[in-house]
Design a protein around this motif. Structure first.
Motif, PDB file in Angstrom:
ATOM      1  N   LYS A 123       3.750 -13.275 -17.059  1.00  0.00           N
ATOM      2  CA  LYS A 123       4.675 -14.368 -16.768  1.00  0.00           C
ATOM      3  C   LYS A 123       4.234 -15.194 -15.560  1.00  0.00           C
ATOM      4  CE  LYS A 123       8.816 -12.284 -18.793  1.00  0.00           C
ATOM      5  NZ  LYS A 123      10.203 -11.822 -18.549  1.00  0.00           N
ATOM      6  N   ASN A 157       6.894 -16.808 -24.714  1.00  0.00           N
ATOM      7  CA  ASN A 157       7.650 -17.967 -25.181  1.00  0.00           C
ATOM      8  C   ASN A 157       6.852 -19.243 -24.969  1.00  0.00           C
ATOM      9  OD1 ASN A 157      10.116 -16.571 -25.934  1.00  0.00           O
ATOM     10  ND2 ASN A 157      10.416 -16.238 -23.735  1.00  0.00           N
ATOM     11  N   GLN A 185       7.675 -11.157 -26.043  1.00  0.00           N
ATOM     12  CA  GLN A 185       8.172 -11.692 -24.772  1.00  0.00           C
ATOM     13  C   GLN A 185       7.532 -13.033 -24.427  1.00  0.00           C
ATOM     14  OE1 GLN A 185       5.887  -9.405 -25.088  1.00  0.00           O
ATOM     15  NE2 GLN A 185       4.320  -9.570 -23.496  1.00  0.00           N
TER      16      GLN A 185
END
Length: 364
Positions: free
Chosen positions: A32, A62, A60
Motif C-alpha cells: 500500500k 484496488n 486487497q
C-alpha cells in the motif's frame, strides 16, 4: 514544484496477459505504500485485472479506473481502461486477443509518454514473434521505441554491479559481423558513456568492449574484426578522453575480478552479453533502453507461459524495473539542473568576493 518533490508518473504496459505480465505487475504494486514513491498508471483492462487479481489472491489491490492518463491520482494505483468488454483469458497460450491488447497497451502508454502525461515507461514482457504475425512491425520494444522517438537506442541490461549493452540486437548470428562498423561502435560507446554520466551518475565511466571472435580474434588468426574495426574505435575514443578498454575475449571476461573493474560492458551481439548477464543477475536485472529522449525499462525475462497462472512468478525484476525507471528519471533531472546552473553567467561581488548570480532582465 521542484523535480526533487515531483512524484514520478510511471506508465506501465501489460504485455501478453496470458503470460505473467499482470501477475508481476500486481505483485510489484501490492504494498500500500508504493504510491509514496511514484504514481503507477497501468494501461490495461479493469475486468482483466479484477479477474487475475482473484487468481493470485491479491484482492486487497484496488485500482482507480480512468480513461486518460491525465486523470491519474498521485496517491492511487491508476488503471487506464482500454476496453470495457469482457476479456477471454487462456493462461499459458498467446491468443489474438492477448496479443492485440499487448500492442494496444504499449501504443497507448507510449503515446501518453510522448504527450508528457507520463514521466517514464515500464513494459511487461511481450511475445515478439506472435505480435509480428499480428501486424507489429518490430522484433521487440527497442525498435518500436526508436521509431516512435525518432532516435537510435541501445539495449542495456543493468544492475547495481553489472551493466551490459549490446551492439547488435535481435538479428541472426550470421548477420552480426556485417552489422558492426568502427563508426557504429564509436557512436554506441559515446551513447553509453553519456548514459552512465547522466542516468547513473558515474562521472568518469570506464567501459570494457568485448571482441567479436573467439579469443578476441587471437591476433587475427580467428578473424580480423578486432584489428580492423573494434580496436581502432576503442583507441580513437580513448585518445579523445572516453575511458574505453579492450577488446577483451568474451569467454573469460565475466569473472568477478574482471568485470567489476569496469562500469559497463559493450558486447557485440545479443547472447554474448545477455547470457552471462542473466546468469549473474538472475531475477534482479533490468532491461533499459539507453540513449532515448524518454526513459523505458522492463524486466530481463520473457512472458514465461510455462508458469502463467500458477502464482509462482517472481516479481523482483519487474519491481527493480519500476524503481530503476524512477531513479534514472531523477538522476537525469538532477544532471540537467546541474548543467543549467553551471552554464548560468555569474559575476564576482565587489563587496564580499562571493560569486553571485547575475540579475535577470527584471533586475532580480
Amino acid at each position: 514544484m521542484s523535480f526533487k518533490q515531483h512524484k514520478v508518473r510511471v506508465g506501465i504496459s501489460i504485455g501478453d496477459f496470458n503470460g505473467i505480465g499482470p501477475e508481476i505487475i500486481m505483485k510489484s504494486l501490492k504494498d500500500k505504500a508504493i504510491t509514496d514513491f511514484f504514481t503507477p498508471i497501468i494501461f490495461g483492462s479493469g475486468k482483466l485485472f479484477t479477474y487475475q487479481k482473484n487468481i493470485f489472491k491479491l484482492q486487497q489491490l484496488n485500482f482507480n479506473y480512468i480513461t486518460d492518463a491525465t486523470q491519474a491520482q498521485s496517491d492511487k494505483i491508476n488503471m487506464v481502461n482500454l476496453t470495457k468488454e469482457n476479456v477471454n483469458v487462456e493462461m499459458g497460450v498467446p491468443t489474438e486477443e492477448s496479443t492485440r491488447m499487448a500492442i494496444d497497451s504499449l501504443e497507448a502508454a507510449t503515446n501518453a509518454l510522448i504527450k508528457g502525461d507520463l514521466d517514464v515507461l515500464v513494459t511487461a514482457p511481450i511475445n515478439k514473434d506472435v505480435m509480428m504475425k499480428h501486424g507489429f512491425a518490430h522484433a521487440g520494444h527497442t525498435g518500436y521505441l526508436e521509431e516512435k522517438f525518432g532516435k537510435k537506442g541501445l539495449m542495456f541490461l543493468v544492475t547495481n554491479d553489472l551493466k551490459v549493452a549490446v551492439s547488435t540486437h535481435h538479428i541472426p548470428i550470421s548477420q552480426v559481423a556485417e552489422s558492426i562498423s568502427k563508426e557504429k561502435i564509436k557512436k554506441q560507446i559515446k551513447m553509453l558513456n553519456q548514459c552512465l554520466v547522466e542516468d547513473f551518475q558515474i562521472p568518469r565511466p570506464k567501459i570494457a568492449v568485448l571482441g567479436l571472435n573467439p579469443h578476441a580474434g587471437d591476433g587475427g588468426v580467428i578473424g580480423t574484426e578486432e584489428i580492423e574495426i573494434i580496436e581502432p574505435a576503442i583507441n580513437e575514443l580513448f585518445d579523445n578522453g572516453v575511458l574505453t578498454f579492450g577488446p577483451f575475449p568474451a569467454d573469460s571476461f565475466f569473472q568477478p575480478n574482471k568485470y567489476k573493474n569496469y562500469d559497463a560492458v559493450l558486447a557485440m551481439y545479443h547472447d554474448q552479453g545477455l547470457a552471462p548477464f542473466k546468469t549473474i543477475a538472475y531475477e534482479e536485472g533490468v532491461n533499459y533502453t539507453a540513449g532515448l529522449p524518454f526513459i523505458r525499462t522492463s524486466p530481463d525475462h520473457g512472458v514465461a507461459y510455462d508458469i502463467a497462472g500458477k502464482n509462482v512468478a517472481n516479481e523482483q525484476s519487474f519491481s527493480e524495473a519500476l524503481f530503476m525507471a524512477v531513479k534514472i528519471f531523477k538522476n537525469r533531472q538532477e544532471y540537467n539542473d546541474l548543467m543549467t546552473n553551471r552554464m548560468r553567467p555569474r559575476r564576482n561581488s565587489a563587496n564580499n568576493g562571493v560569486d553571485e548570480d547575475l540579475p535577470d532582465e527584471n533586475g532580480h
